[in-house]
Scaffold this active site. Structure first.
Site, mmCIF file in Angstrom:
data_model
loop_
_atom_site.group_PDB
_atom_site.id
_atom_site.type_symbol
_atom_site.label_atom_id
_atom_site.label_comp_id
_atom_site.label_asym_id
_atom_site.label_seq_id
_atom_site.Cartn_x
_atom_site.Cartn_y
_atom_site.Cartn_z
ATOM 1 N N GLY A 254 0.816 -1.205 0.000
ATOM 2 C CA GLY A 254 0.000 0.000 0.000
ATOM 3 C C GLY A 254 0.848 1.253 0.000
ATOM 4 N N ARG B 233 1.272 -5.614 -5.873
ATOM 5 C CA ARG B 233 1.437 -6.841 -5.101
ATOM 6 C C ARG B 233 1.771 -7.960 -6.083
ATOM 7 N NH1 ARG B 233 -0.313 -5.262 -0.155
ATOM 8 N NH2 ARG B 233 -1.916 -3.642 -0.103
ATOM 9 N N ASP C 157 4.395 -4.496 6.175
ATOM 10 C CA ASP C 157 4.642 -5.865 6.623
ATOM 11 C C ASP C 157 4.785 -6.846 5.466
ATOM 12 O OD1 ASP C 157 4.821 -7.691 8.966
ATOM 13 O OD2 ASP C 157 3.082 -8.601 8.009
ATOM 14 N N THR D 293 4.150 2.789 5.920
ATOM 15 C CA THR D 293 2.780 2.300 6.046
ATOM 16 C C THR D 293 2.002 3.244 6.948
ATOM 17 O OG1 THR D 293 1.368 0.552 6.997
ATOM 18 C CG2 THR D 293 3.620 0.712 7.837
ATOM 19 N N ASP E 167 -0.385 2.574 8.816
ATOM 20 C CA ASP E 167 -0.920 1.911 10.011
ATOM 21 C C ASP E 167 -0.026 2.050 11.242
ATOM 22 O OD1 ASP E 167 -3.219 1.053 8.741
ATOM 23 O OD2 ASP E 167 -2.331 -0.843 8.112
ATOM 24 N N ASP F 294 2.173 0.077 12.317
ATOM 25 C CA ASP F 294 2.029 -1.203 13.014
ATOM 26 C C ASP F 294 3.306 -2.040 13.058
ATOM 27 O OD1 ASP F 294 2.059 -1.688 10.299
ATOM 28 O OD2 ASP F 294 0.386 -3.105 10.322
ATOM 29 N N ARG G 240 -17.890 16.929 12.545
ATOM 30 C CA ARG G 240 -18.428 17.449 13.801
ATOM 31 C C ARG G 240 -19.333 18.663 13.559
ATOM 32 N NH1 ARG G 240 -17.502 17.132 18.976
ATOM 33 N NH2 ARG G 240 -15.670 15.814 18.782
ATOM 34 N N MET H 38 -8.927 3.788 8.536
ATOM 35 C CA MET H 38 -8.162 2.601 8.197
ATOM 36 C C MET H 38 -7.465 2.026 9.425
ATOM 37 S SD MET H 38 -6.541 3.153 4.416
ATOM 38 C CE MET H 38 -7.520 2.619 2.997
ATOM 39 N N GLY H 39 -7.177 0.732 9.332
ATOM 40 C CA GLY H 39 -6.526 0.019 10.430
ATOM 41 C C GLY H 39 -7.119 -1.356 10.604
ATOM 42 N N ARG H 40 -6.725 -2.305 9.739
ATOM 43 C CA ARG H 40 -7.262 -3.663 9.833
ATOM 44 C C ARG H 40 -6.768 -4.375 11.090
ATOM 45 N NH1 ARG H 40 -5.803 -6.398 4.259
ATOM 46 N NH2 ARG H 40 -4.050 -4.973 4.480
ATOM 47 N N GLY I 147 -11.839 14.693 19.445
ATOM 48 C CA GLY I 147 -12.854 14.787 20.501
ATOM 49 C C GLY I 147 -13.942 13.743 20.397
ATOM 50 N N HIS J 286 -9.782 5.218 1.407
ATOM 51 C CA HIS J 286 -8.479 5.530 0.821
ATOM 52 C C HIS J 286 -8.175 7.027 0.767
ATOM 53 C CE1 HIS J 286 -8.686 1.323 -0.253
ATOM 54 N NE2 HIS J 286 -7.407 1.377 -0.550
ATOM 55 N N GLN K 99 -7.435 8.582 3.196
ATOM 56 C CA GLN K 99 -6.330 8.725 4.151
ATOM 57 C C GLN K 99 -4.969 8.416 3.540
ATOM 58 O OE1 GLN K 99 -8.000 6.633 7.984
ATOM 59 N NE2 GLN K 99 -9.229 6.161 6.189
#
Length: 327
Positions: A15, A76, A107, A130, A132, A134, A159, A174-176, A190, A257, A259
């Site tokens: 990604g 990929r 990863d 990445t 993430d 992570d 908001r 995002m964040g699997r 907030g 996406h 983000q």
């Protein structure tokens, strides 16, 4: 492969992340500074297998620092997962006299590079790119800061409409497998609650938090949900709340996406630049089979064995702060 490094191949894989171009630029210009030849490998491992390789000198990477995405493209590669595919890639590296590799990715990129290094011992360094955040072995990965800022900007805008119409918004980021974007965007934006893969929050816990808002006549609310939430995505959670209560007017926004794109923040540009320089200097000092990272603002190198398959855990303090501020 020669023991002396004269020519470096750089590529991006997996990604895309804002700041990858800044890292490419730093690698190419560091090579020029240290009198090394640099080439760009297009489309990650797929381009390595196909021999899609082009010179990448200091001038070729001008005016890319501020651009999102990756000028080297990304893909990929199923074929690289096979011994035959990796052999093709190695043959092309030899054909182009490439002595070392700098990979920029997450990863999946890491896993492929580790396997390739085990088989062919090509001096290799990974730059963690990445959104993430992570990967263990580094406090920050390239792209995380930009993606989180993008999420916060979106939350601020949502908001406004939530307040205008007394609505409850479920905002999915995002964040699997990692809740870094969610937890910090939630604190900065907030949010009334943040739902992340790492935490054992139940739906009943979430509903209780929203119920406390109802008890105090809180008409508008924001819940930030990481896409890998174990209790359901934003749409699923919205449906469950609607089935239990008619108090809130509920809406859902999935940032997706959005983000990944956009111009990288100053932080990601500087981080990517530091890591690109550290990658080349590390290779010249004999570092290989390692990932570049930043720990307590210092550049560090972590071996593939100590990093691969490990997860950068969210600190308990961030989760504690999010809970206190959601009252």
């Amino acid at each position: 492969m020669s023991n002396k490094i004269l020519k470096v191949g750089v590529f991006t894989s997996g990604g895309d992340a804002p700041g990858m171009n800044a890292a490419i630029r730093a690698v190419a210009r560091s090579c020029a500074y240290y009198k090394l030849e640099c080439v760009g490998i297009m489309r990650g491992y797929e381009g390595m297998i196909e021999g899609d390789i082009a010179p990448l000198d200091a001038r070729a990477v001008g005016n890319i620092l501020q651009r999102g995405g990756t000028v080297l493209k990304s893909a990929r590669s199923k074929e690289f997962r096979t011994p035959e595919g990796r052999k093709k890639a190695y043959d092309h590296l030899q054909k182009h006299n490439i002595d070392a590799l700098v990979a920029i990715g997450g990863d999946g990129t890491f896993t492929g590079l580790h396997k390739f290094y085990e088989e062919y011992k090509v001096p290799s360094i990974l730059i963690p790119g990445t959104i993430d955040n992570d990967l263990t072995g580094t406090d920050y990965t390239i792209g995380y800061d930009t993606a989180t800022n993008t999420a916060v900007e979106a939350i601020d805008k949502i908001r406004d409409t939530a307040m205008s119409h007394n609505r409850l918004f479920f905002i999915e980021v995002m964040g699997r497998h990692s809740g870094y974007i969610a937890i910090h965007a939630g604190i900065a934006g907030g949010a009334a609650s943040v739902v992340i893969p790492e935490e054992t929050m139940s739906f009943e816990d979430l509903y209780k938090i929203l119920g406390e808002g109802e008890d105090t006549s809180k008409k508008s609310n924001l819940v930030v949900v990481a896409e890998g939430s174990k209790i359901g995505d934003a749409h699923a959670l919205a449906r469950k709340v609607a089935e239990r209560s008619s108090y809130f007017d509920i809406k859902v926004t999935v940032l997706g996406h959005l983000q990944r794109g956009g111009s990288p923040t100053y932080f990601d540009r500087v981080l990517a630049s530091r890591m690109g320089v550290a990658a080349i200097e590390g290779l010249l000092k004999g570092e290989n089979g390692v990932m570049v990272g930043v720990k307590d603002n210092n550049m560090v190198y972590s071996s593939f064995e100590t990093v691969i398959g490990k997860h950068h855990e969210i600190d308990a303090e961030s989760m504690r702060i999010a809970k206190i501020l959601s009252i």
